[in-house]
Design an enzyme around this catalytic site. Structure first.
Site, PDB file in Angstrom:
ATOM      1  N   CYS A 154      40.692  47.032  36.955  1.00 32.06           N
ATOM      2  CA  CYS A 154      40.698  46.920  38.327  1.00 32.06           C
ATOM      3  C   CYS A 154      41.902  46.684  38.766  1.00 32.06           C
ATOM      4  CB  CYS A 154      39.603  45.964  38.678  1.00 32.06           C
ATOM      5  SG  CYS A 154      38.784  46.102  40.307  1.00 32.06           S
ATOM      6  N   HIS A 187      35.120  48.104  36.549  1.00 35.17           N
ATOM      7  CA  HIS A 187      34.981  46.825  35.650  1.00 35.17           C
ATOM      8  C   HIS A 187      34.398  47.235  34.455  1.00 35.17           C
ATOM      9  CE1 HIS A 187      36.290  43.835  38.322  1.00 35.17           C
ATOM     10  NE2 HIS A 187      35.919  44.510  39.519  1.00 35.17           N
ATOM     11  N   GLU A 214      33.980  45.743  31.864  1.00 33.24           N
ATOM     12  CA  GLU A 214      33.329  44.358  31.422  1.00 33.24           C
ATOM     13  C   GLU A 214      31.804  44.311  31.873  1.00 33.24           C
ATOM     14  OE1 GLU A 214      35.764  44.439  33.601  1.00 33.24           O
ATOM     15  OE2 GLU A 214      35.389  42.693  34.907  1.00 33.24           O
TER      16      GLU A 214
END
Lengths: 261, 226
Positions: B77, B205, B207
């Site tokens: 990001c 993102h 994750e």
């Protein structure tokens, strides 16, 4: 193509899910972590955890819950409910929440939105607006007026809702979570005209909330209603709609969706 | 496997640590240059605003350390954007960045009120390059000139495999360094992934991108990235 989002909302109190669910295979339906993980697995796009705890222990249990959800769940989630202090926002974000939703605290002190957005970025700051239609015009009419309320729709704060949403976005809110108290719990559909008016007034995404009862309600609020996301609780909790079934319906209706699987 | 996650008060590192934990990986959260240099893989998360992030990196001396690293490095990001030269984000003309990659970060300018900023939500990846994306699908392009003998997919509906989660108001344009593209608004591509030598970056993102994100993270941590 950027998709519209489906969001499941979990009401939690003292670290437990409050509203019942119909899920049978959960180890413990009262455990919001298990419920959140299940929705994520089924293909929900985002989660909102709304903490309705009113005790002094609130902060500790909420941070513990956020850590546990962040550990288990591989999609974004927002945490809301009585959050006001900058230190609380920081602790929740550092514990793994992606966004924090604020309501009464920013109505009392609108400058808090600017401060939080500067400090944590707009993407982490959701402003939740609970509103009620305060004239008798039929729904969707151009002259319908909406006022902002707090305390579950009981206390008017003397602000017109569209103007407040616009101010919140201009101050730095990254998203507006818009709940129609006139529709919440009715299962007759979202407030389409109101959602459309707010969506046209703000440059940030709008999450529609309140009134979901059938698959077509989601289509209506995401297409003609102009919302970027639709939030619901009971239709998911009680198994009226499955995430996969709803997404397949919306895809077939031409709504851009991340497929469930 | 020795994984360093860079700690510079740059936002949601906890989510990255939990994602690694779900993959069965342990990581060290650190701002120590020696620990970072000694790691097999380096993850560089980031959230928030570019000028504050650069200020924090300079205060920790990391602006000098990171460009000298040679092991596989992944910016996430804002951590991806910081690998570029300059960002429009920040007071008075923007922010000078770390400069490992030759892009300038610019703000989305929506064509109409229906396109919101931030670009927030699930969007699909296309034009994937490098083994970072091994195992992912791409949307099927059906061109008018396609061979009539070609067997087409039974359904042209997209698959969940294509989608990852974005939240950002600024972006890196497409260039030679681009290894994945995403379009916002529809038809206007930007860099969803970038790479120069050992420096990789992902705008989304990874994750928080469900099983797709987990696959990409797993590829970064265990794959032969060349």
């Amino acid at each position: 193509m950027l998709t519209k989002r489906l969001i499941a909302c979990l009401d939690v109190q003292n670290g437990r899910t409050v509203k019942g669910t119909n899920f049978v295979n959960l180890r413990d339906a009262g455990d919001p972590v298990a419920l959140a993980a299940r929705y994520a697995q089924e293909g929900i796009d985002e989660l909102v955890l709304l903490d309705i705890t009113a005790t002094v222990e609130k902060r500790r249990t909420l941070i513990e819950l956020v850590r546990n959800v962040a550990r288990e769940v591989n999609i974004p989630f927002t945490v809301g409910g009585g959050i006001g202090a900058v230190a609380d926002v920081e602790a929740l974000l550092l514990s793994g929440a992606d966004k924090v939703s604020l309501n009464s605290s920013v109505l009392r002190e609108p400058g808090l939105i600017d401060e939080l957005a500067r400090r944590f970025g707009s993407q982490a700051i959701v402003v939740a607006v609970d509103a009620r239609q305060t004239n008798e015009t039929s729904q969707g009419a151009a002259d319908e007026t909406w006022e902002v309320f707090t305390h579950g729709g009981r206390h008017p704060v003397g602000r017109e809702a569209v103007a407040w949403c616009r101010e919140a976005a201009e101050r730095g809110a990254g998203e507006i979570l818009l709940t129609s108290m006139s529709h919440d719990g009715t299962r007759d559909g979202y407030a389409l005209g109101f959602t459309r008016a707010v969506s046209a007034a703000v440059g940030v995404p709008v999450i529609a909330s309140g009134g979901a009862g059938a698959a077509s309600h989601f289509r209506d609020v995401l297409l003609p209603g102009g919302a970027e996301a639709a939030l619901a609780a009971s239709v998911f909790h009680f198994g009226d709609l499955s995430v996969a079934g709803l997404k397949n319906y919306l895809l077939a209706e031409g709504v851009a969706m991340r497929p469930a699987g | 496997m020795n994984i360093a996650v860079i700690d510079y008060q740059g936002g949601n590192v906890q989510s990255v640590l939990f994602a690694l934990e779900r993959l069965g990986m342990n990581a060290t959260l650190t701002s120590d240059p020696d620990v970072i240099r000694g790691a097999d893989r380096v993850l560089f998360p980031g959230e928030g605003e570019a000028s504050s992030a650069m200020r924090a990196l300079r205060a920790a001396g990391l602006d000098k350390v990171l460009p000298t690293l040679t092991q596989p490095f992944l910016g996430i990001c804002l951590g991806m954007q910081l690998l570029g030269r300059h960002s429009q984000e920040g007071p008075a003309g923007g922010t000078e960045l770390l400069g490992m990659l030759p892009f300038d970060v610019v703000r989305f300018t929506p064509p109409d009120a229906a396109h919101k900023v931030p670009h927030m939500g699930w969007n699909n990846l296309h034009d994937l390059k490098t083994p970072l994306f091994a195992g992912l699908h791409e949307p099927v392009e059906v061109s008018a000139q396609s061979d009539s003998n070609q067997v087409l997919a039974p359904s042209l509906l997209p698959t969940a495999a294509d989608y990852v989660y974005f939240v950002h108001s600024y972006y890196a344009p497409v260039g030679d360094y681009t290894i994945a593209q995403t379009s916002y608004p529809a038809g206007v591509p930007f860099s969803a992934g970038v790479r120069y030598r050992n420096f990789y970056g992902l705008q989304f993102h990874v994750e928080k991108s469900g099983p797709v994100g987990e696959r990409i993270l797993h590829n970064f941590l265990t794959g032969d990235l060349g």
